[in-house]
Design a protein around this motif. Structure first.
Motif, PDB file in Angstrom:
ATOM      1  N   VAL A  27       0.836  -1.203   0.000  1.00  0.00           N
ATOM      2  CA  VAL A  27       0.000   0.000   0.000  1.00  0.00           C
ATOM      3  C   VAL A  27       0.871   1.253   0.000  1.00  0.00           C
ATOM      4  N   HIS A  28       1.873   1.275   0.861  1.00  0.00           N
ATOM      5  CA  HIS A  28       2.740   2.451   0.945  1.00  0.00           C
ATOM      6  C   HIS A  28       3.423   2.739  -0.385  1.00  0.00           C
ATOM      7  N   SER A  29       3.930   1.698  -1.035  1.00  0.00           N
ATOM      8  CA  SER A  29       4.643   1.924  -2.298  1.00  0.00           C
ATOM      9  C   SER A  29       3.692   2.433  -3.374  1.00  0.00           C
ATOM     10  N   TYR A  30       2.480   1.900  -3.393  1.00  0.00           N
ATOM     11  CA  TYR A  30       1.496   2.350  -4.379  1.00  0.00           C
ATOM     12  C   TYR A  30       1.167   3.828  -4.167  1.00  0.00           C
ATOM     13  N   VAL A  31       0.858   4.181  -2.941  1.00  0.00           N
ATOM     14  CA  VAL A  31       0.495   5.558  -2.615  1.00  0.00           C
ATOM     15  C   VAL A  31       1.664   6.504  -2.847  1.00  0.00           C
ATOM     16  N   ASP A  32       2.847   6.112  -2.405  1.00  0.00           N
ATOM     17  CA  ASP A  32       4.008   6.994  -2.532  1.00  0.00           C
ATOM     18  C   ASP A  32       4.359   7.249  -3.987  1.00  0.00           C
ATOM     19  N   TRP A  33       4.216   6.218  -4.840  1.00  0.00           N
ATOM     20  CA  TRP A  33       4.537   6.417  -6.251  1.00  0.00           C
ATOM     21  C   TRP A  33       3.534   7.364  -6.902  1.00  0.00           C
ATOM     22  N   VAL A  34       2.256   7.157  -6.667  1.00  0.00           N
ATOM     23  CA  VAL A  34       1.243   8.040  -7.256  1.00  0.00           C
ATOM     24  C   VAL A  34       1.435   9.472  -6.757  1.00  0.00           C
ATOM     25  N   ASP A  35       1.702   9.624  -5.467  1.00  0.00           N
ATOM     26  CA  ASP A  35       1.871  10.952  -4.878  1.00  0.00           C
ATOM     27  C   ASP A  35       3.080  11.677  -5.482  1.00  0.00           C
ATOM     28  N   SER A  36       4.152  10.937  -5.772  1.00  0.00           N
ATOM     29  CA  SER A  36       5.364  11.568  -6.296  1.00  0.00           C
ATOM     30  C   SER A  36       5.377  11.669  -7.820  1.00  0.00           C
ATOM     31  N   GLN A  37       4.519  10.888  -8.492  1.00  0.00           N
ATOM     32  CA  GLN A  37       4.486  10.880  -9.957  1.00  0.00           C
ATOM     33  C   GLN A  37       3.054  11.062 -10.473  1.00  0.00           C
ATOM     34  N   PRO A  38       2.387  12.148 -10.111  1.00  0.00           N
ATOM     35  CA  PRO A  38       0.974  12.282 -10.479  1.00  0.00           C
ATOM     36  C   PRO A  38       0.713  12.311 -11.978  1.00  0.00           C
ATOM     37  N   GLU A  39       1.609  12.930 -12.755  1.00  0.00           N
ATOM     38  CA  GLU A  39       1.379  12.979 -14.204  1.00  0.00           C
ATOM     39  C   GLU A  39       1.502  11.592 -14.831  1.00  0.00           C
ATOM     40  N   TRP A  40       2.459  10.819 -14.381  1.00  0.00           N
ATOM     41  CA  TRP A  40       2.604   9.447 -14.865  1.00  0.00           C
ATOM     42  C   TRP A  40       1.425   8.595 -14.413  1.00  0.00           C
ATOM     43  N   ALA A  41       1.003   8.764 -13.170  1.00  0.00           N
ATOM     44  CA  ALA A  41      -0.127   7.974 -12.663  1.00  0.00           C
ATOM     45  C   ALA A  41      -1.403   8.327 -13.408  1.00  0.00           C
ATOM     46  N   ARG A  42      -1.607   9.601 -13.677  1.00  0.00           N
ATOM     47  CA  ARG A  42      -2.800  10.032 -14.420  1.00  0.00           C
ATOM     48  C   ARG A  42      -2.808   9.414 -15.814  1.00  0.00           C
ATOM     49  N   PHE A  43      -1.669   9.459 -16.476  1.00  0.00           N
ATOM     50  CA  PHE A  43      -1.575   8.834 -17.799  1.00  0.00           C
ATOM     51  C   PHE A  43      -1.811   7.327 -17.702  1.00  0.00           C
ATOM     52  N   GLN A  44      -1.233   6.715 -16.700  1.00  0.00           N
ATOM     53  CA  GLN A  44      -1.367   5.261 -16.536  1.00  0.00           C
ATOM     54  C   GLN A  44      -2.829   4.842 -16.446  1.00  0.00           C
ATOM     55  N   TYR A  45      -3.605   5.569 -15.681  1.00  0.00           N
ATOM     56  CA  TYR A  45      -5.026   5.256 -15.558  1.00  0.00           C
ATOM     57  C   TYR A  45      -5.747   5.418 -16.901  1.00  0.00           C
ATOM     58  N   HIS A  46      -5.436   6.509 -17.601  1.00  0.00           N
ATOM     59  CA  HIS A  46      -6.115   6.783 -18.865  1.00  0.00           C
ATOM     60  C   HIS A  46      -5.719   5.792 -19.960  1.00  0.00           C
ATOM     61  N   ALA A  47      -4.464   5.343 -19.936  1.00  0.00           N
ATOM     62  CA  ALA A  47      -3.946   4.511 -21.022  1.00  0.00           C
ATOM     63  C   ALA A  47      -4.209   3.023 -20.812  1.00  0.00           C
ATOM     64  N   ARG A  48      -4.612   2.630 -19.632  1.00  0.00           N
ATOM     65  CA  ARG A  48      -4.707   1.202 -19.316  1.00  0.00           C
ATOM     66  C   ARG A  48      -5.599   0.447 -20.311  1.00  0.00           C
ATOM     67  N   PHE A  49      -6.767   0.998 -20.592  1.00  0.00           N
ATOM     68  CA  PHE A  49      -7.693   0.298 -21.482  1.00  0.00           C
ATOM     69  C   PHE A  49      -7.099   0.160 -22.879  1.00  0.00           C
TER      70      PHE A  49
END
Length: 206
Positions: A98-120
């Motif tokens: 959980v910590h690693s997931y949250v920490d990565w999204v918190d530190s890389q919001p632009e990458w995380a946002r793209f990741q969610y949009h591109a998954r499909f």
């Protein structure tokens, strides 16, 4: 700086400079304009390079989207595995995930946002088989950890456990990235980790 740091980690050195620049500009355009609306010509103009150079590195737009997606997953997994390697107990492992997931999204919001949009697009597109192959390699340490601790989490199907661990964190991170909530995910990392553990072992003392 965060985007630059991630790209430097994944594609270091001067020879990868153009590739990093294409990635950086494409990431911004995909997040601002949307994946469907963004064209190779728009990316070319931002990078001040040739269409041929982009095709040389990525083949086509679908290849560029997939390459960005794989880069995000690899960087996220790198952080996850480093946290998981430090966990000495099952509970510590759940917290690490959980910590690693949250920490990565918190530190890389632009990458995380793209990741969610591109998954499909990636899971249903021409790179779905490559994604499946990469996932098996990328998740080797995670699967080994789940296998080693399966007895303590044995009342749940193995394929369900990762979703039970990160599901609540994923939901909150998505809400934060979309602006529906304001509090940083990192501020709630311990509460999310404790909630994940309680959902798996509700009778265990905290």
């Amino acid at each position: 700086m965060e985007t630059a740091d991630l790209l430097e980690r994944c594609y270091p050195g001067r020879r990868a400079e153009l590739k990093r620049d294409i990635f950086r500009k494409a990431l911004g355009l995909f997040n601002e304009q949307g994946i469907e609306a963004t064209t190779i010509e728009m990316i070319r103009a931002e990078c001040d390079t040739s269409v041929g150079a982009i095709y040389h590195h990525f083949g086509n737009k679908e290849g560029l989207v997939a390459a960005l997606f794989f880069t995000a997953l690899d960087d996220q997994a790198r952080l996850r595995d480093s946290y998981l390697a430090e966990a000495q107990t099952t509970q510590a492992g759940v917290h690490a995930l959980v910590h690693s997931y949250v920490d990565w999204v918190d530190s890389q919001p632009e990458w995380a946002r793209f990741q969610y949009h591109a998954r499909f697009a990636v899971t249903k597109g021409p790179f779905q088989e490559e994604l499946a192959t990469r996932n098996r390699t990328r998740n080797k340490q995670l699967l080994e950890w789940l296998g080693a601790h399966g007895n303590e989490l044995g009342r749940f199907p193995a394929e369900l456990i990762p979703s039970m661990i990160v599901g609540q964190a994923d939901s909150y991170c998505r809400a934060w990235l979309s602006g529906r909530v304001k509090g940083s995910p990192k501020a709630y990392r311990d509460m999310l980790a404790q909630a994940a553990w309680r959902s798996l072992c509700p009778t265990e003392p905290q």
